[in-house]
Motif scaffolding. Structure first.
Motif, PDB file in Angstrom:
ATOM      1  N   LEU A 159       0.839  -1.177  -0.053  1.00  0.00           N
ATOM      2  CA  LEU A 159      -0.077  -0.117   0.031  1.00  0.00           C
ATOM      3  C   LEU A 159       0.979   1.209   0.156  1.00  0.00           C
ATOM      4  CD1 LEU A 159      -2.904  -0.820   2.614  1.00  0.00           C
ATOM      5  CD2 LEU A 159      -2.811  -1.007   0.243  1.00  0.00           C
ATOM      6  N   GLU A 160       0.511   2.210  -0.901  1.00  0.00           N
ATOM      7  CA  GLU A 160       1.119   3.656  -0.811  1.00  0.00           C
ATOM      8  C   GLU A 160       0.520   4.277   0.336  1.00  0.00           C
ATOM      9  OE1 GLU A 160       1.271   5.145  -4.727  1.00  0.00           O
ATOM     10  OE2 GLU A 160       2.483   3.630  -5.278  1.00  0.00           O
ATOM     11  N   PRO A 161       1.185   5.327   0.839  1.00  0.00           N
ATOM     12  CA  PRO A 161       0.588   6.263   1.907  1.00  0.00           C
ATOM     13  C   PRO A 161      -0.794   6.367   1.692  1.00  0.00           C
ATOM     14  CG  PRO A 161       2.868   6.941   1.329  1.00  0.00           C
ATOM     15  CD  PRO A 161       2.533   6.201   0.175  1.00  0.00           C
ATOM     16  N   GLU A 162      -1.122   7.130   0.660  1.00  0.00           N
ATOM     17  CA  GLU A 162      -2.650   7.577   0.643  1.00  0.00           C
ATOM     18  C   GLU A 162      -3.680   6.301   0.849  1.00  0.00           C
ATOM     19  OE1 GLU A 162      -3.718  10.634   0.862  1.00  0.00           O
ATOM     20  OE2 GLU A 162      -1.470  11.642   0.597  1.00  0.00           O
ATOM     21  N   GLU A 163      -3.437   5.447   0.203  1.00  0.00           N
ATOM     22  CA  GLU A 163      -4.355   4.121   0.430  1.00  0.00           C
ATOM     23  C   GLU A 163      -4.248   3.843   1.806  1.00  0.00           C
ATOM     24  OE1 GLU A 163      -5.635  -0.043  -1.493  1.00  0.00           O
ATOM     25  OE2 GLU A 163      -3.740   1.069  -2.121  1.00  0.00           O
ATOM     26  N   ALA A 164      -3.182   3.786   2.476  1.00  0.00           N
ATOM     27  CA  ALA A 164      -2.957   3.361   3.859  1.00  0.00           C
ATOM     28  C   ALA A 164      -3.613   4.250   4.900  1.00  0.00           C
ATOM     29  CB  ALA A 164      -1.644   3.311   4.392  1.00  0.00           C
ATOM     30  N   LEU A 165      -3.627   5.601   4.463  1.00  0.00           N
ATOM     31  CA  LEU A 165      -4.569   6.599   5.283  1.00  0.00           C
ATOM     32  C   LEU A 165      -6.093   6.390   4.874  1.00  0.00           C
ATOM     33  CD1 LEU A 165      -4.587   9.155   6.781  1.00  0.00           C
ATOM     34  CD2 LEU A 165      -4.504  10.594   4.522  1.00  0.00           C
ATOM     35  N   SER A 166      -6.291   6.074   3.701  1.00  0.00           N
ATOM     36  CA  SER A 166      -7.691   5.779   3.513  1.00  0.00           C
ATOM     37  C   SER A 166      -8.446   4.547   4.219  1.00  0.00           C
ATOM     38  CB  SER A 166      -8.092   5.849   2.103  1.00  0.00           C
ATOM     39  OG  SER A 166      -7.621   4.352   1.460  1.00  0.00           O
ATOM     40  N   ILE A 167      -7.568   3.762   4.632  1.00  0.00           N
ATOM     41  CA  ILE A 167      -8.205   2.656   5.215  1.00  0.00           C
ATOM     42  C   ILE A 167      -7.735   2.779   6.790  1.00  0.00           C
ATOM     43  CG2 ILE A 167      -8.123   1.019   3.260  1.00  0.00           C
ATOM     44  CD1 ILE A 167      -5.942  -0.271   4.620  1.00  0.00           C
ATOM     45  N   GLY A 168      -7.384   3.708   7.253  1.00  0.00           N
ATOM     46  CA  GLY A 168      -7.173   3.734   8.856  1.00  0.00           C
ATOM     47  C   GLY A 168      -5.907   3.331   9.328  1.00  0.00           C
ATOM     48  N   LEU A 169      -4.936   2.799   8.154  1.00  0.00           N
ATOM     49  CA  LEU A 169      -3.647   2.183   8.862  1.00  0.00           C
ATOM     50  C   LEU A 169      -2.783   3.218   9.322  1.00  0.00           C
ATOM     51  CD1 LEU A 169      -2.034  -0.272   9.051  1.00  0.00           C
ATOM     52  CD2 LEU A 169      -1.336   0.053   6.640  1.00  0.00           C
ATOM     53  N   VAL A 170      -2.735   4.368   8.901  1.00  0.00           N
ATOM     54  CA  VAL A 170      -2.048   5.527   9.289  1.00  0.00           C
ATOM     55  C   VAL A 170      -2.698   6.920   9.772  1.00  0.00           C
ATOM     56  CG1 VAL A 170       0.206   4.920   8.041  1.00  0.00           C
ATOM     57  CG2 VAL A 170      -1.444   6.417   7.166  1.00  0.00           C
ATOM     58  N   ARG A 171      -2.278   7.648  10.424  1.00  0.00           N
ATOM     59  CA  ARG A 171      -3.029   8.988  10.966  1.00  0.00           C
ATOM     60  C   ARG A 171      -2.842   9.781  10.031  1.00  0.00           C
ATOM     61  NH1 ARG A 171      -2.449  13.410  14.273  1.00  0.00           N
ATOM     62  NH2 ARG A 171      -4.386  13.889  15.645  1.00  0.00           N
ATOM     63  N   LYS A 172      -1.652  10.287   9.321  1.00  0.00           N
ATOM     64  CA  LYS A 172      -1.582  11.320   8.731  1.00  0.00           C
ATOM     65  C   LYS A 172      -0.287  10.782   7.543  1.00  0.00           C
ATOM     66  CE  LYS A 172      -0.609  16.030   8.759  1.00  0.00           C
ATOM     67  NZ  LYS A 172      -0.113  17.390   9.786  1.00  0.00           N
ATOM     68  N   VAL A 173      -0.534  11.467   6.486  1.00  0.00           N
ATOM     69  CA  VAL A 173       0.604  11.360   5.444  1.00  0.00           C
ATOM     70  C   VAL A 173       1.189  12.975   5.414  1.00  0.00           C
ATOM     71  CG1 VAL A 173       1.281  10.850   3.029  1.00  0.00           C
ATOM     72  CG2 VAL A 173      -0.692   9.513   4.057  1.00  0.00           C
ATOM     73  N   SER A 174       2.586  12.887   5.497  1.00  0.00           N
ATOM     74  CA  SER A 174       3.223  14.471   5.901  1.00  0.00           C
ATOM     75  C   SER A 174       4.434  14.351   5.039  1.00  0.00           C
ATOM     76  CB  SER A 174       3.225  14.594   7.045  1.00  0.00           C
ATOM     77  OG  SER A 174       4.018  15.715   7.598  1.00  0.00           O
ATOM     78  N   ASP A 175       4.842  15.736   4.278  1.00  0.00           N
ATOM     79  CA  ASP A 175       6.012  15.775   3.768  1.00  0.00           C
ATOM     80  C   ASP A 175       7.087  15.760   4.882  1.00  0.00           C
ATOM     81  OD1 ASP A 175       5.389  15.403   1.167  1.00  0.00           O
ATOM     82  OD2 ASP A 175       4.436  17.616   1.095  1.00  0.00           O
ATOM     83  N   ARG A 176       6.576  15.937   6.158  1.00  0.00           N
ATOM     84  CA  ARG A 176       7.537  16.525   7.491  1.00  0.00           C
ATOM     85  C   ARG A 176       6.918  15.790   8.458  1.00  0.00           C
ATOM     86  NH1 ARG A 176       7.777  22.595   8.803  1.00  0.00           N
ATOM     87  NH2 ARG A 176       5.488  22.293   8.952  1.00  0.00           N
ATOM     88  N   PRO A 177       6.877  14.335   8.370  1.00  0.00           N
ATOM     89  CA  PRO A 177       6.390  13.316   9.330  1.00  0.00           C
ATOM     90  C   PRO A 177       6.934  13.498  10.639  1.00  0.00           C
ATOM     91  CG  PRO A 177       7.900  12.240   7.849  1.00  0.00           C
ATOM     92  CD  PRO A 177       7.720  13.680   7.285  1.00  0.00           C
ATOM     93  N   LEU A 178       8.209  13.655  10.685  1.00  0.00           N
ATOM     94  CA  LEU A 178       9.115  13.855  12.222  1.00  0.00           C
ATOM     95  C   LEU A 178       8.627  14.941  12.919  1.00  0.00           C
ATOM     96  CD1 LEU A 178      10.947  12.985  14.045  1.00  0.00           C
ATOM     97  CD2 LEU A 178      12.801  13.990  12.999  1.00  0.00           C
ATOM     98  N   GLU A 179       8.559  16.319  11.879  1.00  0.00           N
ATOM     99  CA  GLU A 179       8.158  17.578  12.798  1.00  0.00           C
ATOM    100  C   GLU A 179       6.629  17.173  13.252  1.00  0.00           C
ATOM    101  OE1 GLU A 179       9.740  17.250   9.988  1.00  0.00           O
ATOM    102  OE2 GLU A 179      11.295  18.567   9.794  1.00  0.00           O
ATOM    103  N   ASP A 180       5.856  16.591  12.413  1.00  0.00           N
ATOM    104  CA  ASP A 180       4.252  16.211  12.990  1.00  0.00           C
ATOM    105  C   ASP A 180       4.322  15.572  14.111  1.00  0.00           C
ATOM    106  OD1 ASP A 180       3.279  18.091  10.975  1.00  0.00           O
ATOM    107  OD2 ASP A 180       2.854  16.307   9.468  1.00  0.00           O
ATOM    108  N   ALA A 181       5.168  14.314  14.172  1.00  0.00           N
ATOM    109  CA  ALA A 181       5.095  13.266  15.389  1.00  0.00           C
ATOM    110  C   ALA A 181       5.881  14.336  16.388  1.00  0.00           C
ATOM    111  CB  ALA A 181       6.165  12.505  14.911  1.00  0.00           C
ATOM    112  N   LEU A 182       6.729  15.063  16.412  1.00  0.00           N
ATOM    113  CA  LEU A 182       7.096  16.138  17.541  1.00  0.00           C
ATOM    114  C   LEU A 182       5.859  16.765  18.007  1.00  0.00           C
ATOM    115  CD1 LEU A 182      10.627  16.896  16.252  1.00  0.00           C
ATOM    116  CD2 LEU A 182      10.105  15.494  18.485  1.00  0.00           C
TER     117      LEU A 182
END
Length: 262
Positions: free
Chosen positions: A168-191
């Motif tokens: 699964l690519e990120p957007e599909e993973a997001l659409s089924i609830g596997l991930v909370r967010k797809v971000s170009d800055r994932p570490l910053e968002d996690a922080l």
């Protein structure tokens, strides 16, 4: 502070960060990394100053599954021991009173995906790929992946992933609830999430997490059944052929079906 070979622990105020170091090859979850992650999680769980934990990896992949060279040719009992260690690592996240946030880049497959399923939040980079490709190796997920994936995304999506071994690519993973967010800055968002949670009541969060972790329909029993079924696969030729073909970079040739009692 303990010195590790395959990861680094950092602390930024109330946030602990575990970074898996880039290996010579694609990052895989072998026994030494499992042991180091277990020690790191235990250390951070016991550190009263740490109120949230971020798990991430260097390089072009998060974790591309188990080390196939290490598990090739395991006996049934050895395979069950492998699954037990994976479950013990996951339990350090599940039973921690602190939030765990996975930041995912590149391949997140098999035991890598099983590991992030136990985290409280999953933030995806734009290059991430998710999957349970064990069926291509003549295996099944061995660390609770079937049970937890079905709980998280539903039976239809879980069976699609596990039966086909698709990625699964990120957007599909997001659409089924596997991930909370797809971000170009994932570490910053996690922080940002970690710092926000660090300001909440640690007791209230721990109690809420414990309640969310309650088994439904006795998940512990279901996961133990998965572990036994996974280990039994090593008593059959399909797993040896599947792993061998992958390591030899060829297509596997599976023999005719044999029944297995679980």
């Amino acid at each position: 502070m303990e010195v590790f070979e395959k990861l680094v622990i950092e602390r930024d105020r109330h946030v602990g960060m575990v970074t898996i170091r880039q290996s010579a090859e694609t990052n895989v979850l072998d026994s030494s990394l499992t042991a180091e992650l277990s020690s790191a999680f235990l250390t951070l769980n016991q550190d009263a100053a740490v109120r949230a934990v971020i798990l991430k990896a260097e390089g072009e992949s998060f974790l591309a599954g188990a080390d196939l060279k290490e598990i090739s040719g395991l006996s049934v009992s050895q395979a069950y021991g492998f699954a037990e260690k994976a479950k013990a690592l996951q339990d350090l996240i599940i039973h921690s009173g602190k939030p765990y946030i996975a930041v995912v880049n590149g391949y997140c497959l098999g035991s890598g995906l099983e590991l992030i399923l136990t985290c409280d939040f999953r933030i995806s980079g734009p290059d991430a790929l998710y999957g349970m490709p064990e069926i291509n190796l003549g295996l099944i997920p061995g660390g609770g992946g079937i049970t937890r994936l079905q709980m998280m995304v539903g039976k239809a999506h879980a069976t699609d992933l596990i039966y086909t071994g698709k990625l699964l690519e990120p957007e599909e993973a997001l659409s089924i609830g596997l991930v909370r967010k797809v971000s170009d800055r994932p570490l910053e968002d996690a922080l940002l999430i970690a710092e926000s949670l660090a300001n909440k009541s640690s007791l209230a969060f721990a109690v809420a997490k414990q309640l969310f972790s309650r088994p439904e329909a006795d998940d512990s029993t279901l996961i133990n059944q998965e572990m036994r079924a996974f280990s039994m696969m090593f008593d059959y030729p399909d797993s040896l052929e599947g792993i061998g073909a992958f390591l030899e970079q060829r297509q596997p040739v599976f023999k005719e079906r044999r029944e297995m009692s679980t």
